[in-house]
Structure formats: C-alpha cells, structure tokens
Design a protein around this motif. Structure first.
Motif, PDB file in Angstrom:
ATOM      1  N   PHE A 146       0.838  -1.190   0.000  1.00 28.45           N
ATOM      2  CA  PHE A 146       0.000   0.000   0.000  1.00 28.45           C
ATOM      3  C   PHE A 146       0.874   1.241   0.000  1.00 28.45           C
ATOM      4  CE2 PHE A 146      -2.383   3.391   2.146  1.00 28.45           C
ATOM      5  CZ  PHE A 146      -3.516   3.439   1.340  1.00 28.45           C
ATOM      6  N   ASN A 147       0.525   2.176  -0.891  1.00 27.69           N
ATOM      7  CA  ASN A 147       1.253   3.446  -0.990  1.00 27.69           C
ATOM      8  C   ASN A 147       0.347   4.571  -0.502  1.00 27.69           C
ATOM      9  OD1 ASN A 147       2.695   5.731  -1.609  1.00 27.69           O
ATOM     10  ND2 ASN A 147       3.254   5.072  -3.673  1.00 27.69           N
ATOM     11  N   PRO A 148       0.574   5.079   0.712  1.00 20.80           N
ATOM     12  CA  PRO A 148      -0.292   6.145   1.244  1.00 20.80           C
ATOM     13  C   PRO A 148      -0.315   7.393   0.379  1.00 20.80           C
ATOM     14  CG  PRO A 148       1.070   5.196   2.984  1.00 20.80           C
ATOM     15  CD  PRO A 148       1.593   4.668   1.688  1.00 20.80           C
ATOM     16  N   GLN A 149       0.803   7.701  -0.267  1.00 17.10           N
ATOM     17  CA  GLN A 149       0.872   8.922  -1.069  1.00 17.10           C
ATOM     18  C   GLN A 149       0.013   8.851  -2.321  1.00 17.10           C
ATOM     19  OE1 GLN A 149       5.031   9.671  -1.766  1.00 17.10           O
ATOM     20  NE2 GLN A 149       5.335  10.543   0.280  1.00 17.10           N
ATOM     21  N   SER A 150      -0.399   7.636  -2.682  1.00 20.15           N
ATOM     22  CA  SER A 150      -1.239   7.475  -3.867  1.00 20.15           C
ATOM     23  C   SER A 150      -2.730   7.520  -3.547  1.00 20.15           C
ATOM     24  CB  SER A 150      -0.916   6.146  -4.560  1.00 20.15           C
ATOM     25  OG  SER A 150       0.417   6.121  -5.011  1.00 20.15           O
ATOM     26  N   SER A 151      -3.058   7.718  -2.256  1.00 23.62           N
ATOM     27  CA  SER A 151      -4.459   7.764  -1.853  1.00 23.62           C
ATOM     28  C   SER A 151      -4.808   9.140  -1.307  1.00 23.62           C
ATOM     29  CB  SER A 151      -4.744   6.703  -0.782  1.00 23.62           C
ATOM     30  OG  SER A 151      -6.071   6.835  -0.298  1.00 23.62           O
ATOM     31  N   SER A 152      -5.814   9.778  -1.888  1.00 25.38           N
ATOM     32  CA  SER A 152      -6.225  11.122  -1.460  1.00 25.38           C
ATOM     33  C   SER A 152      -7.009  11.102  -0.150  1.00 25.38           C
ATOM     34  CB  SER A 152      -7.079  11.781  -2.545  1.00 25.38           C
ATOM     35  OG  SER A 152      -8.261  11.023  -2.783  1.00 25.38           O
ATOM     36  N   THR A 153      -7.441   9.904   0.288  1.00 22.62           N
ATOM     37  CA  THR A 153      -8.249   9.815   1.502  1.00 22.62           C
ATOM     38  C   THR A 153      -7.487   9.204   2.682  1.00 22.62           C
ATOM     39  OG1 THR A 153      -9.166   7.757   0.561  1.00 22.62           O
ATOM     40  CG2 THR A 153     -10.502   9.746   0.365  1.00 22.62           C
ATOM     41  N   PHE A 154      -6.209   8.932   2.518  1.00 28.30           N
ATOM     42  CA  PHE A 154      -5.425   8.313   3.590  1.00 28.30           C
ATOM     43  C   PHE A 154      -5.148   9.309   4.716  1.00 28.30           C
ATOM     44  CE2 PHE A 154      -1.310   7.399   5.606  1.00 28.30           C
ATOM     45  CZ  PHE A 154      -1.568   6.135   6.113  1.00 28.30           C
ATOM     46  N   GLN A 155      -5.257   8.845   5.947  1.00 28.25           N
ATOM     47  CA  GLN A 155      -4.913   9.643   7.117  1.00 28.25           C
ATOM     48  C   GLN A 155      -3.891   8.872   7.944  1.00 28.25           C
ATOM     49  OE1 GLN A 155      -8.322  11.105   9.317  1.00 28.25           O
ATOM     50  NE2 GLN A 155      -9.566  11.196   7.465  1.00 28.25           N
ATOM     51  N   ALA A 156      -2.761   9.474   8.165  1.00 36.74           N
ATOM     52  CA  ALA A 156      -1.677   8.815   8.884  1.00 36.74           C
ATOM     53  C   ALA A 156      -1.841   8.984  10.390  1.00 36.74           C
ATOM     54  CB  ALA A 156      -0.333   9.394   8.443  1.00 36.74           C
ATOM     55  N   THR A 157      -1.214   8.102  11.139  1.00 33.44           N
ATOM     56  CA  THR A 157      -1.103   8.226  12.594  1.00 33.44           C
ATOM     57  C   THR A 157       0.343   7.936  12.974  1.00 33.44           C
ATOM     58  OG1 THR A 157      -1.436   5.932  13.317  1.00 33.44           O
ATOM     59  CG2 THR A 157      -3.416   7.193  12.750  1.00 33.44           C
ATOM     60  N   GLN A 158       0.670   8.220  14.202  1.00 35.88           N
ATOM     61  CA  GLN A 158       2.003   7.896  14.718  1.00 35.88           C
ATOM     62  C   GLN A 158       1.961   6.647  15.592  1.00 35.88           C
ATOM     63  OE1 GLN A 158       4.712   9.697  13.718  1.00 35.88           O
ATOM     64  NE2 GLN A 158       3.208  10.742  12.420  1.00 35.88           N
ATOM     65  N   GLN A 159       0.844   5.949  15.562  1.00 35.10           N
ATOM     66  CA  GLN A 159       0.651   4.801  16.451  1.00 35.10           C
ATOM     67  C   GLN A 159       1.235   3.539  15.830  1.00 35.10           C
ATOM     68  OE1 GLN A 159      -3.379   4.250  17.734  1.00 35.10           O
ATOM     69  NE2 GLN A 159      -2.796   2.892  19.402  1.00 35.10           N
ATOM     70  N   SER A 160       2.186   2.958  16.504  1.00 39.09           N
ATOM     71  CA  SER A 160       2.808   1.732  16.009  1.00 39.09           C
ATOM     72  C   SER A 160       2.061   0.513  16.541  1.00 39.09           C
ATOM     73  CB  SER A 160       4.279   1.672  16.441  1.00 39.09           C
ATOM     74  OG  SER A 160       4.385   1.658  17.854  1.00 39.09           O
ATOM     75  N   PHE A 161       2.282  -0.607  15.905  1.00 38.23           N
ATOM     76  CA  PHE A 161       1.685  -1.861  16.373  1.00 38.23           C
ATOM     77  C   PHE A 161       2.660  -2.993  16.079  1.00 38.23           C
ATOM     78  CE2 PHE A 161       0.727  -2.025  11.903  1.00 38.23           C
ATOM     79  CZ  PHE A 161       0.704  -3.379  11.586  1.00 38.23           C
ATOM     80  N   THR A 162       2.495  -4.059  16.827  1.00 40.57           N
ATOM     81  CA  THR A 162       3.258  -5.282  16.621  1.00 40.57           C
ATOM     82  C   THR A 162       2.304  -6.457  16.657  1.00 40.57           C
ATOM     83  OG1 THR A 162       5.243  -4.385  17.676  1.00 40.57           O
ATOM     84  CG2 THR A 162       5.085  -6.782  17.498  1.00 40.57           C
ATOM     85  N   ILE A 163       2.420  -7.340  15.687  1.00 40.15           N
ATOM     86  CA  ILE A 163       1.643  -8.569  15.672  1.00 40.15           C
ATOM     87  C   ILE A 163       2.650  -9.709  15.699  1.00 40.15           C
ATOM     88  CG2 ILE A 163      -0.023  -9.991  14.438  1.00 40.15           C
ATOM     89  CD1 ILE A 163      -1.151  -7.495  13.187  1.00 40.15           C
ATOM     90  N   THR A 164       2.562 -10.524  16.739  1.00 35.78           N
ATOM     91  CA  THR A 164       3.501 -11.620  16.904  1.00 35.78           C
ATOM     92  C   THR A 164       2.843 -12.918  16.476  1.00 35.78           C
ATOM     93  OG1 THR A 164       4.517 -10.477  18.776  1.00 35.78           O
ATOM     94  CG2 THR A 164       4.995 -12.818  18.528  1.00 35.78           C
ATOM     95  N   TYR A 165       3.549 -13.704  15.706  1.00 36.36           N
ATOM     96  CA  TYR A 165       3.012 -14.929  15.135  1.00 36.36           C
ATOM     97  C   TYR A 165       3.583 -16.152  15.813  1.00 36.36           C
ATOM     98  CZ  TYR A 165       1.522 -11.774  11.535  1.00 36.36           C
ATOM     99  OH  TYR A 165       0.922 -10.739  10.877  1.00 36.36           O
ATOM    100  N   GLY A 166       2.918 -17.290  15.601  1.00 35.30           N
ATOM    101  CA  GLY A 166       3.477 -18.538  16.059  1.00 35.30           C
ATOM    102  C   GLY A 166       4.804 -18.825  15.392  1.00 35.30           C
ATOM    103  N   THR A 167       5.044 -18.264  14.222  1.00 34.24           N
ATOM    104  CA  THR A 167       6.287 -18.499  13.505  1.00 34.24           C
ATOM    105  C   THR A 167       7.025 -17.202  13.184  1.00 34.24           C
ATOM    106  OG1 THR A 167       4.986 -18.528  11.460  1.00 34.24           O
ATOM    107  CG2 THR A 167       5.551 -20.647  12.444  1.00 34.24           C
ATOM    108  N   GLY A 168       6.685 -16.102  13.806  1.00 31.84           N
ATOM    109  CA  GLY A 168       7.390 -14.856  13.499  1.00 31.84           C
ATOM    110  C   GLY A 168       6.615 -13.642  13.952  1.00 31.84           C
ATOM    111  N   TYR A 169       6.737 -12.549  13.197  1.00 32.95           N
ATOM    112  CA  TYR A 169       6.143 -11.297  13.643  1.00 32.95           C
ATOM    113  C   TYR A 169       5.993 -10.335  12.473  1.00 32.95           C
ATOM    114  CZ  TYR A 169      10.688  -9.184  12.937  1.00 32.95           C
ATOM    115  OH  TYR A 169      11.840  -8.745  12.347  1.00 32.95           O
ATOM    116  N   LEU A 170       5.285  -9.244  12.720  1.00 33.31           N
ATOM    117  CA  LEU A 170       5.342  -8.078  11.849  1.00 33.31           C
ATOM    118  C   LEU A 170       5.179  -6.835  12.707  1.00 33.31           C
ATOM    119  CD1 LEU A 170       2.451  -6.436  11.143  1.00 33.31           C
ATOM    120  CD2 LEU A 170       1.962  -8.572   9.979  1.00 33.31           C
TER     121      LEU A 170
END
Length: 381
Positions: free
Chosen positions: A111-135
């Motif tokens: 996803f490219n935020p700069q290509s969307s005229s309706t995108f709104q950014a935040t400074q909120q980070s997140f982490t999703i941890t997997y049984g085999t890794g993370y993102l």
C-alpha cells in the motif's frame, strides 16, 4: 436436548455486492513442504496454532503458516487491491506498506499512502507476533471496499517489517473478523464498522469453503444463502462473555465411542486455522482410531492413503446435534503415497480446548451472528 433450527425469514434477500469470492491457494506450509523445507523450518520456527489466542499487552497474536483461502479487497482513493485472508480468529486488518523492504513484503502488493487522497496517517505503532514470526508497522485510516461494501475511515495496519513466513503466503495480508476486544492498538474491526455505518442488512456474515477446487468459496456479509447448504441450519450459542467465536462441545466420538472431550469442552470456530486443533493426548487418541501414528510433538499424523475408504467418521456432538467429519473431510494427500489427517495436537491454552479450523468449516456452511451471539452450522453442499 432441544434441537435448534434457524428460520431464514427475511435473510434470504441476496446481493452480489455483499459477497467476496475466495480463492483456495497454497499455504506457506504447503509451499515449504513442496520444497522439502518444512521440517527444517518448523524446527527453527515452531508452529503454534494457539499463538493467536494468547493475547498479551494489547498485541494481537496469530499465525499464518496454515491459512489458504483469500479474497480481494481494496484500500484508498483510487483503490489499491490486496489479497487478504478472512480470519475469524483475529480482529485487525493489515497489508504491507511501501516502506517495508523485507523479502516477504517485496513478494507481495504494498500500500502506498501517497497514492491515496483519503489516507490519514497516525504515529501509532503496532506489533503482531506470530506462532512463527512477527510483523511491525504503523496504523492508518482510509476507505476500504470489501465485496462492494464501501467502509469509510477504516483503521488498518501498514506493515514495515515482516517475518519470512509471509514470503510463501499467496495472500498479502489479513482481514480479521473477530471481536473488538482482540484488536491491536484499539482498532475497530472492519465488520464492526460495517454494522455501525449501516452497510449490512443483518449483523452477521457467513462462510462457505468449497471442497471441490480452488473456486466457489465465498464470504457473505449480512446474508445467509441456502444454496450453500442442505437441510437445516443449527443454532449454537456462543460461550457467555467469550472474546472469540467460541462454542461448547458435548463430546467427540468415533463409532459411538467417546474419544475426546469426554466431559465436554469448548472450541473456537476459526477460518484462519486450517486444521482441527486439540490437546496432544486427545488428538493422538483420535488419530490412533484412524490408523495414524501417535506423535508426542506438535505435528500432523501420517496415515495410509489406501485405508481412507475404511476410516470412520469423527463426530463432534454440539448442542445435542452430531456434526460428522467423514474421511474425505479430514484426510489430505501430501505426496504420492503419503496422507495425513487434519487433526493437529498442540499445547492448548487454559481457556481454549479446541480450534475448529478449515477442515471443519469446509464440511459445514457457517454463519457468524453478532447480534444474537450464535454460530449456525449447516451441511455444506
């Protein structure tokens, strides 16, 4: 116990715009198995199907090695399309970001935020941890279209680093259909926004997973379609105050013998898990009845492909009704002369006894009803 049958009434008004076709793709596990890398990979990255249900510190936890059905959604203005797994065991929507340069991200749409005229950014980070890794990544807001349904101001995750497991997934991301209490960083799930914005005629969605090939599977939002099941739909109450699509199971039987869930148990109905997952000892007992080899570690059980025609049904007795899985539902061929069952033994959490994944849902058309806090099951066609 009283038999509960669901009356369709006004829910049989259909709209093609409220359904998302699903494609059955190879799982990351299947891709690794084909390359002969799964056993080695599993040793380095132990597969834990319970991980997504062991939430900690506001982080939603899930696993993606064993999901295979995905559909296409779009995000932004103009729309950018993504393939996502519809997962009833989690609650967040996320896709890769253009800022992510991990090999997994580079192998998928971003996803490219700069290509969307309706995108709104935040400074909120997140982490999703997997049984085999993370993102990891950041949250943003944009318009999302799912099955022709335009959801405004939807929060979603933009991953900026992903574990290598996702490299092998055919899906780009995940769309969680679980409860808000399980959403990372306080995000509102997509289906909750559909309900609050008045975009669905009924506060439910239903899932049909085709047993006959890659095509034909669907997720229907706000609708129940009788073309996908035969006979009655049986209404099963959710466990009170459950944070998941969790139901009570009376017992699990083979040839009339109780082989697991002896005194009753609970089970989560989860489209994001491929197998039927339960305690190692009980799963070993089931697989033993099926001619499988008992395993002490967390893994699938091998059976003889030639014995499939002689294997019995595995029956889940739920709310007084029998829901039988025949061998055609729970046996899969992994090589020319090797088959395995769809019952996976794992170390289960204190509040979760079983997970009814795709092996179960392929056999039963499943309705997830938020308004009435019930799941409905009908024999899939």
């Amino acid at each position: 116990m009283m038999k509960w049958a669901f009356v369709l009434c006004a829910l049989v008004a259909f709209s093609e715009s409220l359904r998302v076709p699903l494609i059955k793709g190879k799982t990351a596990r299947e891709a690794l198995q084909k390359k002969g890398l799964w056993d080695e990979y599993r040793k380095e990255h132990p597969y834990n199907p319970m991980a997504k249900f062991q939430q900690q510190d506001g982080t939603v936890i899930m696993t993606n090695a064993d999901t295979e059905y995905y559909g296409v959604i779009s995000i932004g203005t103009p729309p950018q399309s993504f393939r996502v797994v519809f997962d009833t065991g989690s609650a967040n929507l996320w896709v890769p970001s253009v800022k992510c340069n991990s090999p997994a991200c580079n192998n998928h749409r971003k996803f490219n935020p700069q290509s969307s005229s309706t995108f709104q950014a935040t400074q909120q980070s997140f982490t999703i941890t997997y049984g085999t890794g993370y993102l990891t990544g950041v949250l943003g807001y944009d318009n999302v279209e799912v099955g022709g349904i335009p959801v405004k101001h939807q929060s979603f995750g933009l991953s900026e680093a992903e574990d290598q497991t996702f490299y092998y997934s055919e899906a780009d991301g995940i769309l969680g259909l679980g409860f808000p209490s399980n959403a990372a960083a306080g995000s509102t799930p997509v289906f909750d926004n559909m309900m609050s914005q008045g975009l669905v005629p009924n506060d439910l969605f239903s899932v049909y997973l085709s047993r006959h090939g890659q095509e034909g599977s669907v997720v229907l939002f706000g609708e129940i379609d009788p073309q996908y099941y035969t006979g009655e739909l049986y209404q099963i109450p959710l466990v009170p105050n459950a944070q998941y699509w969790k139901i009570n199971v009376d017992s699990i039987t083979i040839n009339g013998n109780i082989v697991a869930c002896v005194t009753g148990c609970t089970a989560i109905v989860d489209t994001g898990t491929s197998a039927v997952v339960g305690p190692i000892g009980e799963v070993n007992n089931i697989n033993g009845w099926l001619g499988g080899y008992p395993r002490q570690e967390q893994t699938f059980s091998t059976v003889s492909c030639g014995n499939m025609q002689y294997m019995p049904d595995v029956v889940f007795n739920i709310n007084g009704e029998p829901f039988a899985l025949p061998p055609s539902a729970y046996v899969s061929q992994v090589s020319n002369n090797k088959c395995q069952t769809g019952f996976y033994g794992a170390s289960m959490g204190p509040k979760i006894d079983w997970i009814l994944g795709e092996v179960f849902i392929r056999q039963f058309y499943t309705v997830f009803n938020r308004k009435d806090s019930v799941v409905l099951l009908g024999l899939a066609v």
